[in-house]
Design an enzyme around this catalytic site. Structure first.
Site, PDB file in Angstrom:
ATOM      1  CG  ASP A  13      72.603  37.417  48.875  1.00 17.32           C
ATOM      2  OD1 ASP A  13      71.605  37.838  49.468  1.00 17.32           O
ATOM      3  OD2 ASP A  13      72.616  36.374  48.188  1.00 17.32           O
ATOM      4  CE  LYS A  16      69.866  44.546  46.834  1.00 19.55           C
ATOM      5  NZ  LYS A  16      70.713  43.358  46.724  1.00 19.55           N
ATOM      6  N   GLY A  42      66.492  38.873  50.950  1.00 17.10           N
ATOM      7  CA  GLY A  42      66.809  38.815  52.376  1.00 17.10           C
ATOM      8  C   GLY A  42      67.862  39.865  52.663  1.00 17.10           C
ATOM      9  CG  HIS A  43      67.526  43.616  51.819  1.00 15.63           C
ATOM     10  ND1 HIS A  43      66.878  44.718  51.319  1.00 15.63           N
ATOM     11  CD2 HIS A  43      67.869  42.878  50.741  1.00 15.63           C
ATOM     12  CE1 HIS A  43      66.848  44.642  50.003  1.00 15.63           C
ATOM     13  NE2 HIS A  43      67.432  43.535  49.633  1.00 15.63           N
ATOM     14  CD  GLN A 173      65.462  39.608  44.107  1.00 14.65           C
ATOM     15  OE1 GLN A 173      64.787  40.416  43.508  1.00 14.65           O
ATOM     16  NE2 GLN A 173      65.139  39.157  45.293  1.00 14.65           N
TER      17      GLN A 173
HETATM   18  P1  IMP Z   1      63.587  33.574  42.537  1.00 13.94           P
HETATM   19  O1  IMP Z   1      63.816  35.051  42.542  1.00 13.94           O
HETATM   20  O2  IMP Z   1      63.186  33.032  43.871  1.00 13.94           O
HETATM   21  O3  IMP Z   1      62.667  33.156  41.431  1.00 13.94           O
HETATM   22  O4  IMP Z   1      65.001  32.874  42.219  1.00 13.94           O
HETATM   23  C1  IMP Z   1      65.684  33.056  40.987  1.00 13.94           C
HETATM   24  C2  IMP Z   1      67.180  33.112  41.211  1.00 13.94           C
HETATM   25  O5  IMP Z   1      67.508  34.294  41.919  1.00 13.94           O
HETATM   26  C3  IMP Z   1      67.730  31.976  42.082  1.00 13.94           C
HETATM   27  O6  IMP Z   1      69.046  31.686  41.644  1.00 13.94           O
HETATM   28  C4  IMP Z   1      67.754  32.576  43.473  1.00 13.94           C
HETATM   29  O7  IMP Z   1      68.667  31.949  44.331  1.00 13.94           O
HETATM   30  C5  IMP Z   1      68.178  33.989  43.135  1.00 13.94           C
HETATM   31  N1  IMP Z   1      67.740  34.975  44.135  1.00 13.94           N
HETATM   32  C6  IMP Z   1      66.503  35.479  44.320  1.00 13.94           C
HETATM   33  N2  IMP Z   1      66.484  36.388  45.296  1.00 13.94           N
HETATM   34  C7  IMP Z   1      67.751  36.491  45.726  1.00 13.94           C
HETATM   35  C8  IMP Z   1      68.393  37.301  46.715  1.00 13.94           C
HETATM   36  O8  IMP Z   1      67.787  38.131  47.380  1.00 13.94           O
HETATM   37  N3  IMP Z   1      69.730  37.103  46.876  1.00 13.94           N
HETATM   38  C9  IMP Z   1      70.438  36.230  46.125  1.00 13.94           C
HETATM   39  N4  IMP Z   1      69.891  35.452  45.186  1.00 13.94           N
HETATM   40  C10 IMP Z   1      68.554  35.592  44.995  1.00 13.94           C
HETATM   41 MG    MG Z   2      70.221  38.894  50.474  1.00 14.39          MG
END
Ligand code: IMP
Ligand code: MG
Length: 329
Positions: A13, A16, A42-43, A173
């Protein structure tokens, strides 16, 4: 082949999507590639005044550039088609531009229902972790086994290893969520570094620029306690609209940690550094960061904050940008 790679230096977040959008606009790329993660990402992108939130689909589609979901990703076919529809409803025509690596793995209903009950990590419940687990335990399903995805499939090697390819690799991420370098187990299940991009079958010598993206403060979504103590962090959340683009969860906020940035810069070999959301701290009117020894540093104003960072990186030769929320770099 020439590869420019975008990495997030914090917890996702950091903007990017905005950097991808900016670089695509400048032109020159034949491909934009998503190299890790799935629809947990989520971009948020502002394109010609309209707000878009993409999950699977790379931002090349906004500029007529071939957009590839790489073999390092996992894909939820239902979400993928939903996203295409959403883009089409807003006037974007992505269908002929999207390619999916036939060897990327699929997020199934079973993965989704398993992730739905997860609370300890605080995942996005998008089935990401279970899909990667099944990939590594050799029980997964690849995109090539899903009939609906067939029109989009490509052989990633043949697509990328052609004459004249100039590709922008868009990560998901961030470093603090990386499976190896993040704060385990509060991590995602993929590689969020430059190495994660290379794992898609890209030779190191192809890498030209590495764009590191951070914010001037930190946010994190997930189960561990992260939010700093004090009203200032609620203020930053409010001004910065720090709510998850995928789940809508409030993001926990804290001051920037220089230690994390430094590690991420070194491990990724960043050549261009973008600090986003400068305008948020300007409005909150407080400039602080944890420096190398994790001591809270206070700065009298924005100028001192920026100069502190520039001085720290003076010898690196890195190009540094400070940017607002919706502003281009
Ligand atoms: P998962 O990737 O859904 O398995 O989540 C693992 C951890 O990564 C959690 O703390 C999520 O909130 C975080 N996370 C996964 N994708 C994103 C992202 O795109 N932005 C921010 N945090 C993320
Ligand atoms: Mg995001």
């Amino acid at each position: 082949m020439i590869a420019d790679i975008i990495v997030d230096l914090q917890y996702g977040d950091c903007g990017k999507g905005k950097v991808t959008h900016h670089l695509c606009k400048q032109g020159g790329y034949t491909h934009v590639v998503r190299y890790n993660g799935g629809c947990n990402a989520g971009h948020t992108i502002y394109h010609e005044g309209t707000k878009f939130v993409t999950h699977h689909i790379p931002a090349g589609v906004f500029f007529g550039i071939k957009s590839v979901i790489g073999p390092g990703c996992v894909i939820n076919p239902e979400k993928f088609f939903k996203e295409i529809k959403e883009l089409e409803e807003k006037g974007i025509r992505p269908r002929n531009l999207i390619k999916i690596a036939k060897n990327c793995h699929v997020i199934t209903r079973k993965h989704l229902s398993e992730d739905a009950d997860e609370v300890e990590i605080g995942t996005t419940k998008s089935g990401n972790g279970p899909a990667y687990r099944d990939k590594y335990s050799r029980e997964g399903i690849r995109a090539e086994n899903v009939p609906e995805l067939r029109p989009f499939l490509c052989d990633f090697y043949e697509e990328m290893h052609q004459e004249g390819v100039i590709a922008l690799f868009e990560g998901a991420q961030g470093f603090g969520l990386d499976i190896d370098w993040g704060d385990y187990p509060y991590v995602t299940s993929s590689h969020c570094t430059v190495a994660g991009a290379l794992l898609n079958g890209i030779p190191p010598k192809a890498v030209r620029n590495v764009w590191g993206v951070a914010k001037v403060y930190e946010t994190y979504v997930g189960s561990k306690k992260f939010h700093g103590n004090g009203e200032i962090f609620d203020k930053i959340r409010r001004i910065g609209n720090e709510f998850g683009a995928t789940t809508g969860r409030p993001r926990q906020c804290n001051w920037l940690s220089w230690q994390l940035i430094e590690k991420a810069l070194n491990i990724n070999g960043v050549t261009h550094l973008v600090f986003n959301k400068t305008d948020v701290l300007r409005e909150a009117d407080e400039w602080k960061m944890y420096d190398c020894n994790n001591i809270l540093q206070k700065f009298v104003d924005e100028d001192h904050f920026k100069r502190y960072i520039q001085q720290k990186l003076a010898k690196s030769g890195m190009t540094i940008y400070f940017s607002g929320d919706k502003a281009t770099i």
